[in-house]
Write a protein that holds these residues in place. Structure first.
Motif, PDB file in Angstrom:
ATOM      1  N   THR A 184      42.591   0.874   7.638  1.00  0.00           N
ATOM      2  CA  THR A 184      42.052   0.340   8.701  1.00  0.00           C
ATOM      3  C   THR A 184      40.764  -0.527   8.154  1.00  0.00           C
ATOM      4  O   THR A 184      40.264  -0.942   9.195  1.00  0.00           O
ATOM      5  CB  THR A 184      41.592   0.552  10.052  1.00  0.00           C
ATOM      6  OG1 THR A 184      40.923   2.334   9.180  1.00  0.00           O
ATOM      7  CG2 THR A 184      43.145   1.741   9.759  1.00  0.00           C
ATOM      8  N   GLY A 185      39.809  -1.217   7.278  1.00  0.00           N
ATOM      9  CA  GLY A 185      39.116  -1.815   6.860  1.00  0.00           C
ATOM     10  C   GLY A 185      38.221  -1.318   6.334  1.00  0.00           C
ATOM     11  O   GLY A 185      36.778  -2.048   6.376  1.00  0.00           O
ATOM     12  N   ALA A 186      37.755   0.282   5.963  1.00  0.00           N
ATOM     13  CA  ALA A 186      36.405   0.633   5.750  1.00  0.00           C
ATOM     14  C   ALA A 186      36.138  -0.231   4.955  1.00  0.00           C
ATOM     15  O   ALA A 186      36.853  -0.270   3.505  1.00  0.00           O
ATOM     16  CB  ALA A 186      37.229   2.234   6.026  1.00  0.00           C
ATOM     17  N   THR A 187      34.685   0.092   4.908  1.00  0.00           N
ATOM     18  CA  THR A 187      33.511  -0.563   3.689  1.00  0.00           C
ATOM     19  C   THR A 187      33.573  -0.141   2.917  1.00  0.00           C
ATOM     20  O   THR A 187      34.262   1.666   2.850  1.00  0.00           O
ATOM     21  CB  THR A 187      31.887  -1.545   4.196  1.00  0.00           C
ATOM     22  OG1 THR A 187      31.680  -0.082   4.467  1.00  0.00           O
ATOM     23  CG2 THR A 187      32.578  -1.995   5.518  1.00  0.00           C
ATOM     24  N   ASP A 188      33.629  -0.051   1.683  1.00  0.00           N
ATOM     25  CA  ASP A 188      32.654   1.070   0.094  1.00  0.00           C
ATOM     26  C   ASP A 188      31.871   2.259   0.979  1.00  0.00           C
ATOM     27  O   ASP A 188      32.178   3.174   0.564  1.00  0.00           O
ATOM     28  CB  ASP A 188      31.917   0.661  -0.741  1.00  0.00           C
ATOM     29  CG  ASP A 188      32.992  -0.258  -1.597  1.00  0.00           C
ATOM     30  OD1 ASP A 188      34.186   0.017  -1.288  1.00  0.00           O
ATOM     31  OD2 ASP A 188      32.779  -0.908  -2.486  1.00  0.00           O
ATOM     32  N   ASP A 189      30.791   1.501   1.611  1.00  0.00           N
ATOM     33  CA  ASP A 189      29.950   2.488   2.029  1.00  0.00           C
ATOM     34  C   ASP A 189      30.135   3.012   3.713  1.00  0.00           C
ATOM     35  O   ASP A 189      29.877   4.574   3.224  1.00  0.00           O
ATOM     36  CB  ASP A 189      28.346   1.663   2.579  1.00  0.00           C
ATOM     37  CG  ASP A 189      27.613   0.964   1.526  1.00  0.00           C
ATOM     38  OD1 ASP A 189      28.161   1.339   0.714  1.00  0.00           O
ATOM     39  OD2 ASP A 189      26.766   0.099   1.648  1.00  0.00           O
ATOM     40  N   GLU A 190      31.239   2.864   4.463  1.00  0.00           N
ATOM     41  CA  GLU A 190      32.415   4.074   5.375  1.00  0.00           C
ATOM     42  C   GLU A 190      32.600   5.259   4.664  1.00  0.00           C
ATOM     43  O   GLU A 190      33.177   6.239   4.840  1.00  0.00           O
ATOM     44  CB  GLU A 190      32.511   2.652   6.219  1.00  0.00           C
ATOM     45  CG  GLU A 190      31.974   2.117   7.078  1.00  0.00           C
ATOM     46  CD  GLU A 190      32.373   1.009   7.830  1.00  0.00           C
ATOM     47  OE1 GLU A 190      32.073   0.058   9.010  1.00  0.00           O
ATOM     48  OE2 GLU A 190      33.486   0.911   7.583  1.00  0.00           O
ATOM     49  N   LEU A 191      33.098   4.498   3.210  1.00  0.00           N
ATOM     50  CA  LEU A 191      34.073   5.189   2.771  1.00  0.00           C
ATOM     51  C   LEU A 191      33.758   6.077   2.137  1.00  0.00           C
ATOM     52  O   LEU A 191      33.877   7.498   1.896  1.00  0.00           O
ATOM     53  CB  LEU A 191      35.049   4.643   2.147  1.00  0.00           C
ATOM     54  CG  LEU A 191      36.511   3.819   2.772  1.00  0.00           C
ATOM     55  CD1 LEU A 191      36.441   3.015   1.207  1.00  0.00           C
ATOM     56  CD2 LEU A 191      37.383   4.737   2.469  1.00  0.00           C
TER      57      LEU A 191
END
Length: 335
Positions: free
Chosen positions: A294-301
């Motif tokens: 759903t488009g999460a960034t590396d930082d969000e992951l």
């Protein structure tokens, strides 16, 4: 700018060892792991692609402090892209150590390619040296292939070659001493593992399991044992120096049930369908796959991974009357 954090929990433990399950499929049917007829496999669209797997490993190493990556399954050699995944993992900065846990059935055919890809070492499952017992346990007649894989892995330098043995009551207790002799003779490091409640629910009985103390008592009928001077640290196996005058080496005991080592655990687990598990016996998990898709960034992951690890429980609670076996079996979690 990427954030840099550690996978720490409220008890001061920091995860530095990542176990990545590359498939829930296996070409054996070990009785303590899955039914003879097999299990319903995770549908392929639900599993991580190579690119997704490598992305999460990169985040773990470069942003979250992971230093060791072990590929598991199911049987990781069934993932045809395993060499490419290992190469991509080894190329990260800082470069982590790499290992696989395999049943050894086909390792002898792939060992050189895997070493050239960057594999550092292997753990090979072997629960008996008796062909009839092995076949009864695994529902496959492949003992000779496993023994060949142990030899080949040692010859090409995938060392130390570690051999994992799950000891089960009235099944392979008689293999304790022969397996120790075999591994000491061939320079392999044997790890006896107490059977854990991670297979079919009717296959584990706490009152009948073969304990670490029983395994040590059996070994003492053949060897002189001394506890290793070097502290175990975060390693799951307690090492014992075994000798009989001619044979000399170390044997490990992984006593997850009777002598839990949860306080020193440094592992985090990624399932083949992209879920983070902060404990082998966790009842909850966090889907990084869904976030990625759903488009999460590396930082969000990285943040979601860190949050999952931060709430890790103090222990697995196997001896608690409130203990409930995880919904996933070992083959679906990853070793």
């Amino acid at each position: 700018m990427s954030t840099h954090t550690l996978l720490a929990d409220r008890y001061g433990r920091v995860a530095r060892d990542l176990r990545v399950s590359l498939t829930d499929r296996c070409n054996l049917r070990c009785t303590y792991c899955m039914p003879a007829e097999g299990l319903e496999w995770i549908p392929t669209p639900d599993t991580l692609t190579d690119e997704e797997t490598i992305r999460l490993i990169r985040i773990a190493v470069e942003q979250l402090g992971i230093q060791q990556v072990r590929f598991t399954g199911g049987e990781p050699l069934l993932r045809k892209s395993l060499p490419e995944i290992i190469t991509a993992t080894k190329a990260l900065t800082p470069s982590p150590s790499t290992a696989i846990t395999t049943n050894g059935v086909s390792l002898h055919r792939h060992a050189r390619v895997l070493k050239d890809a960057g594999l550092d070492r292997v753990n090979i499952s072997l629960d008996s040296l008796d062909n009839d017992t092995y076949t009864r346990l695994t529902h496959r007649d492949r003992l000779d292939d496993v023994l060949t894989s142990i030899r080949v892995a040692s010859e090409i330098g995938l060392t130390p070659v570690k051999v994992n043995t799950v000891v089960m009551p009235e099944v392979n207790e008689g293999d304790i001493v022969p397996l120790a002799e075999f591994c000491l003779q061939h320079g392999a490091q044997l790890r006896f593992i107490e059977q854990m409640p991670l297979g079919p629910p009717d296959k584990w009985d706490r009152s009948k399991m073969v304990t670490a103390d029983h395994i040590l008592d059996t070994l003492r009928t053949r060897f002189t044992l001394e506890e290793a001077e070097k502290p175990r640290g975060s390693a799951p196996a307690a090492l014992w120096h075994a000798t009989d005058g001619a044979l000399d080496g170390y044997v490990g005991i992984i006593a997850a049930v009777t002598h839990p080592f949860c306080g020193d655990c440094d592992r985090t687990r990624l399932t083949t369908d992209g879920a983070i598990r902060n404990c082998l016996f966790a009842r909850e998990e966090t889907s990084l796959r869904d976030l990625m898709r759903t488009g999460a960034t590396d930082d969000e992951l990285a943040r979601a991974w860190s949050e999952c690890m931060s709430v890790k429980k103090a222990g697995h609670g196997i001896d608690s009357p409130l203990f409930i076996q995880p919904d996933r079996t070992m083959s679906a979690i990853g070793g």
